[in-house]
Design a protein around this motif. Structure first.
Motif, short mmCIF file in Angstrom:
data_model
loop_
_atom_site.label_atom_id
_atom_site.label_comp_id
_atom_site.label_asym_id
_atom_site.label_seq_id
_atom_site.Cartn_x
_atom_site.Cartn_y
_atom_site.Cartn_z
N SER A 1 0.83 -1.20 0.00
CA SER A 1 0.00 0.00 0.00
C SER A 1 0.86 1.26 0.00
CB SER A 1 -0.91 0.01 1.24
OG SER A 1 -1.70 1.17 1.28
N TYR A 2 0.64 2.10 -0.99
CA TYR A 2 1.33 3.39 -1.06
C TYR A 2 0.76 4.30 0.02
CZ TYR A 2 3.11 7.76 -3.13
OH TYR A 2 3.74 8.96 -3.35
N PRO A 3 1.60 4.87 0.90
CA PRO A 3 1.07 5.53 2.10
C PRO A 3 0.52 6.94 1.89
CG PRO A 3 3.48 5.52 2.14
CD PRO A 3 3.07 4.72 0.94
N TYR A 4 0.62 7.48 0.67
CA TYR A 4 0.27 8.89 0.49
C TYR A 4 -0.94 9.12 -0.42
CZ TYR A 4 4.90 9.08 2.49
OH TYR A 4 5.99 8.88 3.30
N THR A 5 -1.71 8.06 -0.69
CA THR A 5 -2.96 8.22 -1.42
C THR A 5 -4.06 7.47 -0.67
OG1 THR A 5 -2.47 6.28 -2.80
CG2 THR A 5 -1.88 8.44 -3.69
N ALA A 6 -5.30 7.93 -0.84
CA ALA A 6 -6.41 7.35 -0.11
C ALA A 6 -6.64 5.89 -0.48
CB ALA A 6 -7.68 8.16 -0.36
N ASP A 7 -6.40 5.55 -1.75
CA ASP A 7 -6.65 4.17 -2.19
C ASP A 7 -5.42 3.27 -2.09
OD1 ASP A 7 -5.07 5.08 -4.27
OD2 ASP A 7 -6.59 4.80 -5.83
N GLY A 8 -4.30 3.82 -1.64
CA GLY A 8 -3.09 3.01 -1.49
C GLY A 8 -2.39 2.67 -2.78
N LYS A 9 -2.76 3.34 -3.89
CA LYS A 9 -2.15 3.08 -5.18
C LYS A 9 -1.15 4.19 -5.52
CE LYS A 9 -4.81 -0.49 -5.82
NZ LYS A 9 -4.25 -1.88 -5.70
N GLY B 1 11.50 3.04 2.46
CA GLY B 1 10.79 2.27 1.46
C GLY B 1 9.44 1.77 1.95
N TRP B 2 8.50 1.65 1.01
CA TRP B 2 7.16 1.16 1.32
C TRP B 2 6.76 -0.03 0.43
CZ3 TRP B 2 3.77 1.02 -2.74
CH2 TRP B 2 4.10 1.79 -3.86
N MET B 3 7.55 -0.30 -0.64
CA MET B 3 7.17 -1.30 -1.62
C MET B 3 7.98 -2.59 -1.43
SD MET B 3 7.37 -1.16 -5.79
CE MET B 3 6.93 0.57 -5.91
#
Length: 303
Positions: free
Chosen positions: A62-70, A135-137
Motif C-alpha cells: 500500500s502506497y502511504p500517500y494516497t487514499a486508495d493506497g495506489k 521504502g514502502w514497496m
C-alpha cells in the motif's frame, strides 16, 4: 531577479523553493538541460530527483500517500537514477542545490553510496542534500534481493557508517549490518557532512528525523495535516532536548498550485523552510513557459 535570500521578505519570511521530482520530466538531454536552466532562472533554490529502481508489474504493497493506497505512476513512468541525473543538473544549473526526494537508503550498499554522494558533493561544489526513506514497496525489495524486515534499522546503521566514512580517513565501523576495519573513502564531501532529510509521516519517521536529520519531508496533505505533523516534529525535538528550529521543514506544494501566492503565505505561517513544488505540473509542450510564470508569480513577485 531577487536573490534566494531575499525571496518573500514581503510575505513575512524567507522561503526556499525546490523543484521536486524534476528528474522525471527531464529525461532526455535537451529536456533535462531546459528544466535545470529554467528552474534556475525562475528563482528556484534546489532541484530534486526521486527514486525507484524498478516498478513491479503487480504491487500489493500500500502506497502511504494516497487514499486508495495506489502509487500515482504507471510501469513506464520514467524514474531516472537520481544521483546520475543530479550530476548532470550540477553542471546545467551551477547555482542550485541538489537533493533526493527520496533515496531508498536500505536498498543501497552504504560504502558505494558514501562514495557516490561524496563525489557528487565534490563536483557540484558542496551542494548535495540526501533526502531518504526506508521504502514502502516490499515487491521492490524482493526483486533486488534485499531483506524487507528491519529495513529501518538497516537504514539508520547505513547513515552512521556513511557519516563515519565522510568524517575522515581510516574510518572503521562495526555494526549488525555493516562491519569494516579501518578504511579510507576519498574524496570526502566538501560540506562538513551532507545534510540529511527524513521523509515519511509515521511516528517512526518523525523519531528518525528528530534523532538524525537536518530536515523533515512529510508527504503531500492538506494544511491541517501538515500543521499537525510539524507540531509532532517540534514536540519530539523539544522532548529530545533538541532545538526544533534545527530541523528544517520541507513541504510538498501540490495542493496550493491553483493559488501559489496564498499557498506561500500559508507555508510561511506554518514555519516551512522550503516548499517542494512537484515538477509534474510543468510537463508537456508548454511546461517551461508555465515554470517560468510560476517563478514570476510565486517566487519573485514584483521583482
Amino acid at each position: 531577479m531577487a536573490s534566494t535570500d531575499d525571496q518573500h521578505g514581503q510575505l513575512g519570511g524567507i522561503m526556499k523553493f525546490g523543484l521536486a521530482f524534476a528528474s522525471s520530466i527531464g529525461i532526455e538531454q535537451a529536456q533535462a538541460f531546459d528544466i535545470c536552466r529554467t528552474a534556475e532562472a525562475a528563482g528556484f533554490e534546489s532541484l530534486w530527483g526521486g527514486e525507484h529502481v524498478i516498478m513491479p508489474s503487480t504491487i500489493d504493497s500500500s502506497y502511504p500517500y494516497t487514499a486508495d493506497g495506489k502509487i500515482p505512476a504507471e510501469p513506464e513512468t520514467p524514474i531516472p537514477d537520481p544521483l546520475i541525473w543530479l550530476a548532470f543538473a550540477a553542471a546545467a544549473a551551477p547555482t542550485l542545490r541538489l537533493g533526493t526526494c527520496i533515496l531508498i537508503v536500505p536498498q543501497r550498499n552504504p560504502l558505494v553510496l558514501a562514495k557516490e554522494l561524496a563525489t557528487l558533493d565534490r563536483v557540484s561544489g558542496g551542494r548535495v542534500e540526501l533526502g531518504l526513506g526506508v521504502g514502502w514497496m516490499k515487491e521492490e525489495f524482493d526483486a533486488l534481493g534485499i531483506p524487507w524486515e528491519r529495513r529501518g534499522a538497516r537504514n539508520d546503521e547505513y547513515i552512521a557508517a556513511m557519516r563515519a566514512l565522510w568524517a575522515g580517513p581510516h574510518a572503521e565501523f562495526h555494526g549488525e549490518f555493516v562491519d569494516f576495519a579501518p578504511v579510507t573513502c576519498s574524496p570526502r564531501p566538501i560540506q562538513e557532512s551532507i545534510p540529511i532529510l527524513v521523509g515519511g509521516d509515521s511516528d517512526v519517521a518523525i523519531r528518525r528525523a528528530v534523532r538524525m536529520a537536518d530536515g523533515y519531508f512529510p508527504g503531500e496533505g492538506d494544511t491541517e495535516r501538515l500543521r499537525a505533523l510539524i507540531a509532532r516534529v517540534r514536540q519530539g525535538a523539544e522532548d529530545a532536548g533538541r532545538d526544533p528550529e534545527s530541523i528544517e521543514i520541507n513541504a510538498m506544494f501540490g495542493a496550493h498550485m491553483k493559488d501559489p501566492v496564498a499557498g506561500v503565505e500559508i507555508m510561511s505561517e506554518l514555519g516551512v523552510g522550503r516548499v517542494m513544488v512537484p515538477a509534474f505540473f510543468f510537463g508537456g509542450a508548454s511546461g517551461m513557459e508555465r515554470l517560468a510564470r510560476f517563478g514570476e508569480t510565486a517566487i519573485t513577485p514584483g521583482s
